[in-house]
Design an enzyme around this catalytic site. Sequence first.
Site, PDB file in Angstrom:
ATOM      1  N   TRP A 130      13.167   1.571  -1.885  1.00  0.00           N
ATOM      2  CA  TRP A 130      12.951   2.981  -1.556  1.00  0.00           C
ATOM      3  C   TRP A 130      14.151   3.822  -1.965  1.00  0.00           C
ATOM      4  O   TRP A 130      14.007   4.947  -2.436  1.00  0.00           O
ATOM      5  CB  TRP A 130      12.709   3.139  -0.048  1.00  0.00           C
ATOM      6  CG  TRP A 130      11.315   2.828   0.397  1.00  0.00           C
ATOM      7  CD1 TRP A 130      10.196   2.716  -0.377  1.00  0.00           C
ATOM      8  CD2 TRP A 130      10.891   2.603   1.739  1.00  0.00           C
ATOM      9  NE1 TRP A 130       9.107   2.425   0.399  1.00  0.00           N
ATOM     10  CE2 TRP A 130       9.492   2.353   1.709  1.00  0.00           C
ATOM     11  CE3 TRP A 130      11.546   2.574   2.962  1.00  0.00           C
ATOM     12  CZ2 TRP A 130       8.755   2.093   2.854  1.00  0.00           C
ATOM     13  CZ3 TRP A 130      10.810   2.319   4.108  1.00  0.00           C
ATOM     14  CH2 TRP A 130       9.420   2.074   4.064  1.00  0.00           C
TER      15      TRP A 130
ATOM     16  N   GLY B 263       0.795  -1.223   0.000  1.00  0.00           N
ATOM     17  CA  GLY B 263       0.000   0.000   0.000  1.00  0.00           C
ATOM     18  C   GLY B 263       0.822   1.264   0.000  1.00  0.00           C
ATOM     19  O   GLY B 263       0.289   2.358  -0.236  1.00  0.00           O
ATOM     20  N   ASP B 264       2.112   1.141   0.247  1.00  0.00           N
ATOM     21  CA  ASP B 264       2.989   2.310   0.272  1.00  0.00           C
ATOM     22  C   ASP B 264       3.237   2.802  -1.152  1.00  0.00           C
ATOM     23  O   ASP B 264       3.664   2.031  -2.020  1.00  0.00           O
ATOM     24  CB  ASP B 264       4.310   1.933   0.948  1.00  0.00           C
ATOM     25  CG  ASP B 264       5.348   3.023   0.806  1.00  0.00           C
ATOM     26  OD1 ASP B 264       5.069   4.151   1.225  1.00  0.00           O
ATOM     27  OD2 ASP B 264       6.444   2.737   0.272  1.00  0.00           O
ATOM     28  N   THR B 265       3.000   4.073  -1.394  1.00  0.00           N
ATOM     29  CA  THR B 265       3.131   4.607  -2.755  1.00  0.00           C
ATOM     30  C   THR B 265       4.583   4.593  -3.224  1.00  0.00           C
ATOM     31  O   THR B 265       4.850   4.390  -4.414  1.00  0.00           O
ATOM     32  CB  THR B 265       2.572   6.032  -2.839  1.00  0.00           C
ATOM     33  OG1 THR B 265       3.217   6.868  -1.864  1.00  0.00           O
ATOM     34  CG2 THR B 265       1.075   6.043  -2.581  1.00  0.00           C
TER      35      THR B 265
END
Length: 299
Positions: free
Chosen positions: A294, A252-254
């Site tokens: 990331w 769910g992390d963009t």
Amino acid sequence: MDINNKTIRISKPDIFSFSECLHFLDRGYDDCLYTIDGDRVFKPLRIGDRQELIQVKEVDDVLEVTLLTGGTAKDALRIATDFVTEWFDLERDLQPFYQLLNSDDRLSWMTERFFGLRLMGIPDLFEALCWCVIGQQINLTFAYRLKRKLVETYGTFITYEGRRYYYFPEPELLAGLTVKELKELQFSRQKAEYIIGIANDFADNSLSKKHLANMGSKQMVSRLMNIRGVGEWTANYVLMKSLRKPDCITHGDTGLQTAVSSVLDLDRKPKRDEVETVFDAYTGWESYLVIYLWRTLSQ
């Protein structure tokens, strides 16, 4: 480890880059809970009932941690050592993870480009949970601004050489706030309620890092997701950053979705099963793969 007067020298692991770790801590955002100054980082640290300030820098083959304030008690130096070891994840052997990356045609370039990057943690569970709530559904620049307002309004600080270094507010203090007081800092009503609720959980000892650490992974996620305002993304982020769980995927992390889209050469947001295919070969190293993905966003 070598200790003298006010300085601790910690041996660096083989796969380690202080500059990569500082880059991850910085990334151009305005964090109020540590200060990066060139090739060193300053971090305020609570040691018992004392407020101290430490400096971490790289000197040849060691990390040099200096207690800049207070006395020279060995307990303070050892607590600082434990904190830095956890913060930089120094005890983890990354060789197995690098072997997995090197056997992955899509990601093998990471072992050279991001060599030595560590999973920079947030050892304080309360801070980690609050930070997740603060950052929900807003851009990171505004999230860091909100955190600074909260910390500078309700946190304590230590002054060193004319500069203030802030500590995250204690849960007992935030538990006593009203929604109106947090809204005045630009928190939404919902986020204000979440922060106060989490603070109450810590203030009444119904939640603690020690409490979670005694649970299995599924129990940990379930316990965290029972907290109002904590969903799957937040639970996994907290377990990864504060409890050092190695198998967390922040679904769910963009940011993760953007990185996976690039890896898979997609022109859209990846589906959940597509994200999971990238992680299939990294059992037990999912948290580290999240961090390295990331990192691709700030090349």
